[in-house]
Design an enzyme around this catalytic site. Sequence first.
Site, PDB file in Angstrom:
ATOM      1  N   LYS A  28       0.837  -1.217   0.000  1.00 37.11           N
ATOM      2  CA  LYS A  28       0.000   0.000   0.000  1.00 37.11           C
ATOM      3  C   LYS A  28       0.867   1.260   0.000  1.00 37.11           C
ATOM      4  O   LYS A  28       0.598   2.202  -0.718  1.00 37.11           O
ATOM      5  CB  LYS A  28      -0.888   0.060   1.254  1.00 37.11           C
ATOM      6  N   ARG A 103      -8.828   0.999   9.593  1.00 34.22           N
ATOM      7  CA  ARG A 103      -8.383  -0.367   9.865  1.00 34.22           C
ATOM      8  C   ARG A 103      -9.398  -1.138  10.691  1.00 34.22           C
ATOM      9  O   ARG A 103      -9.170  -2.304  10.990  1.00 34.22           O
ATOM     10  CB  ARG A 103      -7.079  -0.326  10.634  1.00 34.22           C
ATOM     11  N   ARG A 143      11.808  -5.815   4.250  1.00 30.68           N
ATOM     12  CA  ARG A 143      11.526  -4.382   4.056  1.00 30.68           C
ATOM     13  C   ARG A 143      12.559  -3.487   4.747  1.00 30.68           C
ATOM     14  O   ARG A 143      12.958  -3.723   5.877  1.00 30.68           O
ATOM     15  CB  ARG A 143      10.129  -4.081   4.592  1.00 30.68           C
ATOM     16  N   ARG A 176      12.112  -1.266  10.287  1.00 28.68           N
ATOM     17  CA  ARG A 176      11.197  -0.812  11.342  1.00 28.68           C
ATOM     18  C   ARG A 176      11.169  -1.815  12.490  1.00 28.68           C
ATOM     19  O   ARG A 176      11.222  -3.015  12.269  1.00 28.68           O
ATOM     20  CB  ARG A 176       9.793  -0.651  10.755  1.00 28.68           C
ATOM     21  N   ARG A 187       0.824  -8.464  13.848  1.00 25.05           N
ATOM     22  CA  ARG A 187       0.204  -7.485  12.955  1.00 25.05           C
ATOM     23  C   ARG A 187      -0.719  -8.178  11.950  1.00 25.05           C
ATOM     24  O   ARG A 187      -1.788  -7.664  11.618  1.00 25.05           O
ATOM     25  CB  ARG A 187       1.280  -6.680  12.220  1.00 25.05           C
TER      26      ARG A 187
HETATM   27  P1  AMP Z   1       1.583   0.843   9.478  1.00 28.27           P
HETATM   28  O1  AMP Z   1       2.784   1.666   9.179  1.00 28.27           O
HETATM   29  O2  AMP Z   1       0.375   1.304   8.712  1.00 28.27           O
HETATM   30  O3  AMP Z   1       1.820  -0.640   9.331  1.00 28.27           O
HETATM   31  O4  AMP Z   1       1.216   1.098  11.026  1.00 28.27           O
HETATM   32  C1  AMP Z   1       2.138   0.792  12.050  1.00 28.27           C
HETATM   33  C2  AMP Z   1       1.386   0.641  13.376  1.00 28.27           C
HETATM   34  O5  AMP Z   1       0.721   1.872  13.703  1.00 28.27           O
HETATM   35  C3  AMP Z   1       0.294  -0.406  13.372  1.00 28.27           C
HETATM   36  O6  AMP Z   1       0.798  -1.715  13.623  1.00 28.27           O
HETATM   37  C4  AMP Z   1      -0.604   0.099  14.509  1.00 28.27           C
HETATM   38  O7  AMP Z   1      -0.029  -0.170  15.774  1.00 28.27           O
HETATM   39  C5  AMP Z   1      -0.553   1.604  14.292  1.00 28.27           C
HETATM   40  N1  AMP Z   1      -1.612   2.064  13.360  1.00 28.27           N
HETATM   41  C6  AMP Z   1      -1.438   2.627  12.124  1.00 28.27           C
HETATM   42  N2  AMP Z   1      -2.627   2.923  11.563  1.00 28.27           N
HETATM   43  C7  AMP Z   1      -3.574   2.532  12.453  1.00 28.27           C
HETATM   44  C8  AMP Z   1      -4.992   2.552  12.449  1.00 28.27           C
HETATM   45  N3  AMP Z   1      -5.696   3.023  11.403  1.00 28.27           N
HETATM   46  N4  AMP Z   1      -5.641   2.067  13.543  1.00 28.27           N
HETATM   47  C9  AMP Z   1      -4.966   1.611  14.617  1.00 28.27           C
HETATM   48  N5  AMP Z   1      -3.626   1.534  14.674  1.00 28.27           N
HETATM   49  C10 AMP Z   1      -2.927   1.994  13.609  1.00 28.27           C
END
Ligand code: AMP
Length: 234
Positions: A28, A103, A143, A176, A187
């Site tokens: 994404k 999400r 990644r 990360r 996740r």
């Molecule tokens: P991402 O970079 O989108 O994979 O997000 C990293 C982390 O941020 C996720 O594993 C969640 O802990 C938190 N996070 C990001 N977006 C959301 C969301 N829309 N709702 C809840 N937690 C989020």
Amino acid sequence: MKAESQKTANSGQGIGPLILLGPPGGGKGTQAKRVVDRYGVPQVSTGDLLRDHVARRTELGGKAKAFMERGELVPDELLYGMVSERLEQSDAARGFILDGFPRTVAQAEWLDGWLADHSQVGRPLVINVEVGYNELIKRLTGRRSCPTCGRIYNVATNPPRVAEVCDVDGSRLVTRKDDREEVIAERLREYERQTLPLLDYYGGQGRLHEVDGSQPASEVAAAVQERIEHGDRV
Ligand code: AMP
């Protein structure tokens, strides 16, 4: 047409709200960056916004950090102020790409309310970038990202020209914290539990467009572009 002249040709055209769904590591973020380059609308990644709060040690960052490190979702209520503040900035007036939000079904309902209150930004387009489990694990463990410009690489599928160094600005690439294997598993469980129901939510509204995310990134990008330019907005 060359990429540069295409960008110029499209940069005046608003694309409205674009919601990119799909599992973590499914591409994404990479696709969102391509849409940014092509259409000149901002990418709004809740993961990036939250990581920025954590780095700046804000109150929100302090509350979100532990959830993020465990690979769990941050509670819905913590996100809404942060998201609406970002979407109301002037660069988002012609459209934006939501990457990593919504999400949960509760977040999607909140977003529907926000979009109804801000009808000038237009109807949302929802695209699901689908990738199988084994491919996801491969992509997530490989990644790397640039801490300076945010560009994303993958040691297996999209390596930088010089190992572990950003092509654009020469920064040393980072993994990360939540791309470690045990956190990745959590996740993906969170995704299945909380985010997969969104496919039914948007599918039921007749808004969902599917794109096969296991293809090479350029083919996924072409499919996403086709939906942006010709997909129905319900
Ligand atoms: P991402 O970079 O989108 O994979 O997000 C990293 C982390 O941020 C996720 O594993 C969640 O802990 C938190 N996070 C990001 N977006 C959301 C969301 N829309 N709702 C809840 N937690 C989020």
